[in-house]
Design a protein around this motif. Sequence first.
Motif, PDB file in Angstrom:
ATOM      1  N   PRO A   1     -71.488  47.921  58.129  1.00 58.58           N
ATOM      2  CA  PRO A   1     -72.112  48.136  56.887  1.00 58.58           C
ATOM      3  C   PRO A   1     -71.920  48.789  55.630  1.00 58.58           C
ATOM      4  N   ALA A   2     -70.994  49.969  56.085  1.00 60.76           N
ATOM      5  CA  ALA A   2     -70.525  50.725  54.976  1.00 60.76           C
ATOM      6  C   ALA A   2     -69.175  51.367  55.454  1.00 60.76           C
ATOM      7  N   LEU A   3     -68.537  52.111  54.391  1.00 59.93           N
ATOM      8  CA  LEU A   3     -67.534  52.812  54.616  1.00 59.93           C
ATOM      9  C   LEU A   3     -67.698  53.978  53.658  1.00 59.93           C
ATOM     10  N   GLY A   4     -66.978  55.262  53.903  1.00 60.53           N
ATOM     11  CA  GLY A   4     -67.017  56.454  52.930  1.00 60.53           C
ATOM     12  C   GLY A   4     -66.143  57.520  53.334  1.00 60.53           C
ATOM     13  N   ALA A   5     -66.351  58.373  52.687  1.00 60.08           N
ATOM     14  CA  ALA A   5     -65.663  59.760  52.826  1.00 60.08           C
ATOM     15  C   ALA A   5     -66.736  60.937  52.800  1.00 60.08           C
ATOM     16  N   THR A   6     -66.462  61.845  53.706  1.00 56.59           N
ATOM     17  CA  THR A   6     -67.286  63.221  53.860  1.00 56.59           C
ATOM     18  C   THR A   6     -66.227  64.314  53.390  1.00 56.59           C
ATOM     19  N   ILE A   7     -66.462  64.780  52.166  1.00 52.25           N
ATOM     20  CA  ILE A   7     -65.560  65.809  51.906  1.00 52.25           C
ATOM     21  C   ILE A   7     -66.144  67.164  52.079  1.00 52.25           C
ATOM     22  N   ASP A   8     -65.452  68.205  52.574  1.00 50.75           N
ATOM     23  CA  ASP A   8     -65.971  69.615  52.878  1.00 50.75           C
ATOM     24  C   ASP A   8     -64.784  70.325  52.485  1.00 50.75           C
ATOM     25  N   GLY A   9     -65.437  71.188  51.487  1.00 48.42           N
ATOM     26  CA  GLY A   9     -64.617  72.478  50.973  1.00 48.42           C
ATOM     27  C   GLY A   9     -64.386  72.294  49.498  1.00 48.42           C
ATOM     28  N   CYS A  10     -64.910  71.287  48.774  1.00 49.16           N
ATOM     29  CA  CYS A  10     -64.741  71.174  47.306  1.00 49.16           C
ATOM     30  C   CYS A  10     -65.340  72.488  46.645  1.00 49.16           C
ATOM     31  N   PRO A  11     -64.482  72.920  45.565  1.00 46.77           N
ATOM     32  CA  PRO A  11     -65.113  74.224  45.259  1.00 46.77           C
ATOM     33  C   PRO A  11     -66.280  74.006  44.330  1.00 46.77           C
ATOM     34  N   PRO A  12     -67.237  74.828  44.030  1.00 46.79           N
ATOM     35  CA  PRO A  12     -68.413  74.776  43.465  1.00 46.79           C
ATOM     36  C   PRO A  12     -68.118  74.723  41.949  1.00 46.79           C
ATOM     37  N   GLY A  13     -68.926  74.034  41.253  1.00 46.74           N
ATOM     38  CA  GLY A  13     -69.070  73.995  39.876  1.00 46.74           C
ATOM     39  C   GLY A  13     -67.894  72.966  39.229  1.00 46.74           C
ATOM     40  N   VAL A  14     -67.810  72.086  39.796  1.00 48.77           N
ATOM     41  CA  VAL A  14     -66.783  70.984  39.323  1.00 48.77           C
ATOM     42  C   VAL A  14     -67.801  70.017  38.718  1.00 48.77           C
ATOM     43  N   PRO A  15     -67.729  69.532  37.481  1.00 47.77           N
ATOM     44  CA  PRO A  15     -68.388  68.314  36.934  1.00 47.77           C
ATOM     45  C   PRO A  15     -68.178  67.008  37.761  1.00 47.77           C
ATOM     46  N   LEU A  16     -68.965  66.510  38.276  1.00 50.59           N
ATOM     47  CA  LEU A  16     -68.633  65.107  38.844  1.00 50.59           C
ATOM     48  C   LEU A  16     -70.070  64.055  38.823  1.00 50.59           C
ATOM     49  N   ASP A  17     -69.582  62.932  38.550  1.00 54.04           N
ATOM     50  CA  ASP A  17     -70.697  61.853  38.999  1.00 54.04           C
ATOM     51  C   ASP A  17     -70.003  60.551  39.303  1.00 54.04           C
ATOM     52  N   ALA A  18     -70.627  59.591  39.951  1.00 53.91           N
ATOM     53  CA  ALA A  18     -69.847  58.594  40.367  1.00 53.91           C
ATOM     54  C   ALA A  18     -68.979  57.860  39.660  1.00 53.91           C
ATOM     55  N   SER A  19     -69.293  57.734  38.269  1.00 52.95           N
ATOM     56  CA  SER A  19     -68.398  57.032  37.164  1.00 52.95           C
ATOM     57  C   SER A  19     -66.970  57.523  37.488  1.00 52.95           C
ATOM     58  N   MET A  20     -66.988  58.884  37.693  1.00 55.72           N
ATOM     59  CA  MET A  20     -65.629  59.418  37.487  1.00 55.72           C
ATOM     60  C   MET A  20     -64.726  58.657  38.940  1.00 55.72           C
ATOM     61  N   LEU A  21     -65.488  58.577  39.670  1.00 56.32           N
ATOM     62  CA  LEU A  21     -64.640  58.156  40.877  1.00 56.32           C
ATOM     63  C   LEU A  21     -64.763  56.777  40.863  1.00 56.32           C
ATOM     64  N   GLN A  22     -65.551  55.768  40.272  1.00 53.64           N
ATOM     65  CA  GLN A  22     -65.622  54.400  40.342  1.00 53.64           C
ATOM     66  C   GLN A  22     -64.371  54.004  39.504  1.00 53.64           C
ATOM     67  N   ARG A  23     -63.825  54.472  38.581  1.00 53.51           N
ATOM     68  CA  ARG A  23     -62.586  54.205  37.802  1.00 53.51           C
ATOM     69  C   ARG A  23     -61.537  53.924  38.638  1.00 53.51           C
ATOM     70  N   TRP A  24     -61.171  55.091  39.724  1.00 55.71           N
ATOM     71  CA  TRP A  24     -60.165  54.795  40.443  1.00 55.71           C
ATOM     72  C   TRP A  24     -60.253  53.652  41.434  1.00 55.71           C
ATOM     73  N   LEU A  25     -61.453  53.575  41.935  1.00 56.51           N
ATOM     74  CA  LEU A  25     -61.657  52.499  42.862  1.00 56.51           C
ATOM     75  C   LEU A  25     -61.442  51.227  42.200  1.00 56.51           C
ATOM     76  N   ASP A  26     -61.915  51.008  41.060  1.00 53.85           N
ATOM     77  CA  ASP A  26     -61.787  49.941  40.466  1.00 53.85           C
ATOM     78  C   ASP A  26     -60.366  49.565  40.290  1.00 53.85           C
ATOM     79  N   ARG A  27     -59.518  50.391  40.250  1.00 52.48           N
ATOM     80  CA  ARG A  27     -57.900  49.946  40.221  1.00 52.48           C
ATOM     81  C   ARG A  27     -57.717  49.442  41.537  1.00 52.48           C
TER      82      ARG A  27
END
Lengths: 371, 371, 371, 371
Positions: free
Chosen positions: D21-47
């Motif tokens: 049904p789906a796949l993904g990534a569980t990320i643990d340990g990312c520092p707090p306070g980093v600006p992030l939204d889905a569009s920033m990730l979508q850009r790389w996925l689109d490539r």
Amino acid sequence: MSFNTFGHLFRVTTWGESHGPALGATIDGCPPGVPLDASMLQRWLDRRKPGQSKFTTQRREADEVEILSGVFEGMTTGTPIQLMIRNTDQRSKDYGDIAEKFRPGHADITYWQKYGIRDYRGGGRSSARETAARVAAGGVAREALRALVPGCAITGYMVRMGEKQIDRAAFDAEEIERNPFWVPDAQAAKDWADYLGELRKSGSSVGAAIEVVAQGMPPCLGAPVYAKLDTELAAAMMSINAVKGVEIGEGMEAAGLTGEANADEIYMGNDGRPRFNSNHAGGILGGISTGQDIVVRFAVKPTSSILTPRRTIDKQGQETEIVTKGRHDPCVGIRAVPVGEAMMACVLLDHLLLDRAQTGGVRGAIGPDAG
Amino acid sequence: MSFNTFGHLFRVTTWGESHGPALGATIDGCPPGVPLDASMLQRWLDRRKPGQSKFTTQRREADEVEILSGVFEGMTTGTPIQLMIRNTDQRSKDYGDIAEKFRPGHADITYWQKYGIRDYRGGGRSSARETAARVAAGGVAREALRALVPGCAITGYMVRMGEKQIDRAAFDAEEIERNPFWVPDAQAAKDWADYLGELRKSGSSVGAAIEVVAQGMPPCLGAPVYAKLDTELAAAMMSINAVKGVEIGEGMEAAGLTGEANADEIYMGNDGRPRFNSNHAGGILGGISTGQDIVVRFAVKPTSSILTPRRTIDKQGQETEIVTKGRHDPCVGIRAVPVGEAMMACVLLDHLLLDRAQTGGVRGAIGPDAG
Amino acid sequence: MSFNTFGHLFRVTTWGESHGPALGATIDGCPPGVPLDASMLQRWLDRRKPGQSKFTTQRREADEVEILSGVFEGMTTGTPIQLMIRNTDQRSKDYGDIAEKFRPGHADITYWQKYGIRDYRGGGRSSARETAARVAAGGVAREALRALVPGCAITGYMVRMGEKQIDRAAFDAEEIERNPFWVPDAQAAKDWADYLGELRKSGSSVGAAIEVVAQGMPPCLGAPVYAKLDTELAAAMMSINAVKGVEIGEGMEAAGLTGEANADEIYMGNDGRPRFNSNHAGGILGGISTGQDIVVRFAVKPTSSILTPRRTIDKQGQETEIVTKGRHDPCVGIRAVPVGEAMMACVLLDHLLLDRAQTGGVRGAIGPDAG
Amino acid sequence: MSFNTFGHLFRVTTWGESHGPALGATIDGCPPGVPLDASMLQRWLDRRKPGQSKFTTQRREADEVEILSGVFEGMTTGTPIQLMIRNTDQRSKDYGDIAEKFRPGHADITYWQKYGIRDYRGGGRSSARETAARVAAGGVAREALRALVPGCAITGYMVRMGEKQIDRAAFDAEEIERNPFWVPDAQAAKDWADYLGELRKSGSSVGAAIEVVAQGMPPCLGAPVYAKLDTELAAAMMSINAVKGVEIGEGMEAAGLTGEANADEIYMGNDGRPRFNSNHAGGILGGISTGQDIVVRFAVKPTSSILTPRRTIDKQGQETEIVTKGRHDPCVGIRAVPVGEAMMACVLLDHLLLDRAQTGGVRGAIGPDAG
């Protein structure tokens, strides 16, 4: 070295916040070939689910678990199992006051200082809601244990709530499922209902102690020196929200015993395996299981969400008072029972796998025929 | 995923058996630039050393530590630090009887079943002698903490021995170093000497409870969810030989408290940092340190080496009796005091390093000027 | 999280500097019951030992290994194995010039920047002397493999030295032990001796490529996705000093192949197990061993210790020149052969243990009788 | 100990199968306070997304990423980040033949032998579809790097496809984004299109080599001995599906160089920081970054899904032939370019965090004013 993961070979990473879109558990290291479907997990989640009696939070959550990966044609494949639970009741309107003030006895202030982030929506990651993911993961561990150790059982129950303790002489395992406290004593169940009813009405809260027992487990689980089974269980239970003490067997009372009183004498069972006259050790010697019942107990502090005003400060450093309204549990310990069971299941499965790796199942013979 | 290692970034692997040529600790992850020489470690080893009073085992060990690597020109280099302690008193003639029989309450039987190996020489790896390596490693952690957190202090003391408990009202920190029990109360020291003297003469043994306090530690140590500081300390203490219970702050008694009694109210200190009216939480909220004293307590069971015969079995599965002669401690809890301190030091240093990694030291401001 | 440790369940932590009192390996996770004594390890250390031909450094080291723990009555006990090698030839008088200047192509400058420490005594921790500890640990892994997989063999040899490559058509495994280059070709051995002799006289140095093959290993070793056997071997080899490239099977040349050329066709062997017509994959498909030979290759760069002056800077940032005198290897790749073998042994043993944990040895049947 | 996780402090666990049904990534340990939204990730996925040119698989996947946790009000909170990508194109009708037969050069047979499970739906967990999760996780790492190291850049491109290699003299970084091969050379792009077009029509496939370069990274990343930056990058790249070789800097060609040719001479830059005349080392000395460009290269084997029949066996052990029809990539290496970039980003962020922990950012001074 992840801080949202526990386990060595059966590794569970929980994720999600109290009021985000979803929460869940990523399980890596489950053996292949274990029969698994969502209904097997749902059963345990339903036990933990809020809103089941007047003694638990009235937040309404379906807590429906989806398996997104790792299972094919009804069997685990050995690949990561992703369990997702959607948050359905995300209303956050109640949290206005809490957004600025720190609740005494709560993780608000330390999260703020450490991360500079205030997820005021019901505690965010520090919410006990995280334990739903543990219960789901524990369900997977139970199924794998069932496949590997037929006949084993893990049972949790409350042994103390505030001033009230169970009467061990009246212990009746059948009662556990019959009352909202999972207390193994019908009379206690009635008394506790009155006691907690009063506390709830007064807007107060109270602590609790839970005992979890694993029966039918093999010897040889656990590993010296820093993965003793006592150590692993202590860490597992102490990682549950609000837990402040953990005991194995006699626990803190071991400090009061003499060597004569504490040693569990050994004899041979009819099946050629060693037996013990008592179980002060909680089923673990030198960090390794003996084949007896494995017994762990932990104390849950009272929730800090109470109606009596408490002195505190706000984000600007102003001194103020706080009263926590909204939906809360008068005794969060109640819902910790299935969580404790889940943690026990995860730890034992992990050590079953480790033991396979370490010794390949070879056992020192005791007696002429043992192997 | 090693079982003789603890710590995430400050990693300590202990090695060695009771009666092998040597034992020690391999430390990986100590920061570079910490002043270190063997005398700084010897000081702590001397506290733990057996044979210092009639209340501890009469085994004579020099417990002299050598630094074999990781230090250059008096400073740590950031490379692994190897600490070795030669075993000098390896006489094993006393162990004949034990080679065949299993001691009730001891790791003999579980090691035998799991590994098929019987290192009868004083317990081999399961001997409390392993804790010498922990104390040496803890000495390294203390020096690194001293460099990173000037003014911090870690202090352990006994709070219970069998029937005897300390009088908290008479607490006198200065007494701790003045008596063989590290008990913070001169009167208790006298009473306990009489009490343990009797037990020793009768060939019995008794349990104990130890409290360890860290003072002057910064907030923000610890990490949700599975590396809560409570969790880490619980695991650290529970990994010490014979420990069967661990408590943070109120510990098991948290089960008996109401929310009003348990919440530590918050106010602002004159230095613009939050302060608390009480410390039921033991200095940890949501798994993260608050800046208050960090308080952990653990119970040590009585040694199973006693003169009263106990029923047991031997390697052939024959039922028999055992009496443990030889050199043993009537209260092994005494020597657990410096071990508990060492574990506390290791855990706190580890989390100081983790906090640097996770947050880079950024802190949520409380109040107008705080940073 | 440890940076001086490798392995998951068979964990090796190496420690010690080039010119400290000693170096060694702390091994955690070796199965119990493996026959072991120091002579079994010495054999492999003697192969790596410097000063055995004119083509390796003239530093004289006895490289005598002591087993300090983990072995009792000639068998591993399952507890940590401590291996110590004393440094006997610690003269550091040659290093005056190097104490101030950074050697191009060497770890001097990065260690200095990162740690603020300059252990100028022969490179300290970055010295290839660390690999002696790997070879000792690899010896333990070999013995455990021998016990678990009878008949398996691990063999390393050089396939390239500077301009010279072996003639695969003339491959003769028996030649490997007969020449100082471990080259499987008698003619090459002679040519290479002349070639390297010239380079040595001119004070130059040259790179090399080593191939290591494991034969007789079972299928099913390795684990998707981030512990693929290719991945583990790549990491293991790339962690050896001066290694800059690693290949499995076809390696970099896989980029040049078509699918038709690259696929190893499958048929059934007489023993009912699958066989392959070729081995482009190096014995690993999807990260898991196929039962074929496991083939890894790695390139070692030439040592930067040469007599030709090179431009560099000193600790004060002054530009200068450096010439490295003293005892050095014209081709450090030669001594990397036994190191590569040791790393292969450690990785394969680790994955044998992991496979026991993950699958318990259950195998998908291929064909009517297979199990 | 987890096999679907990579990283030490920035830990990424990928999950999901090709046709679940789906796949993904569980990320643990990312520092707090980093600006992030889905569009920033979508850009790389689109490539990375399939079906963008005729040279990649025609499977249609939206590859839309959802952030389920760890982000609040547009910023990372320091809690686990769950990234989910729904599989939309799950048709499995094409896979009938493959359900019984093993594809030569593919993970089918080893998964079957190891796990006893046949997830025939497009390879299940061994499908390159898993790399979508890596690309999403790499997007998070890029954002965190951008916050911590302003101005840094990570760029991947193809340097070889079958018989075709790029002309380094014609290297033009601007071309990379302009052609479907991410090849830095306009002429090559045209030639390669013809070459691959022919291969595609004939139902064949071909291998490739990809180079990834990180620019603007600080010195001091990486850690001796077993977490050398070379080692970490080698493991990261070798864990990508179908990769069989990894090189740092000169890579395998280092075997052919002399010490004079290989050493990168050092001088002082105008900014008081060390500079190098060349970069044979690929920006890493002794496992630690020098501040130069970090250069890694890896080879991807040709996919085994080809139209030419190949000999194989089926689950019953019968010899047979197989032809792989359906939607497949003639050169899987093309889509490995963004995957290699993602792995580079994850490794570098991980080591930035580790360096904060280990050294607190203290640096050995070079020159009078440096700090």
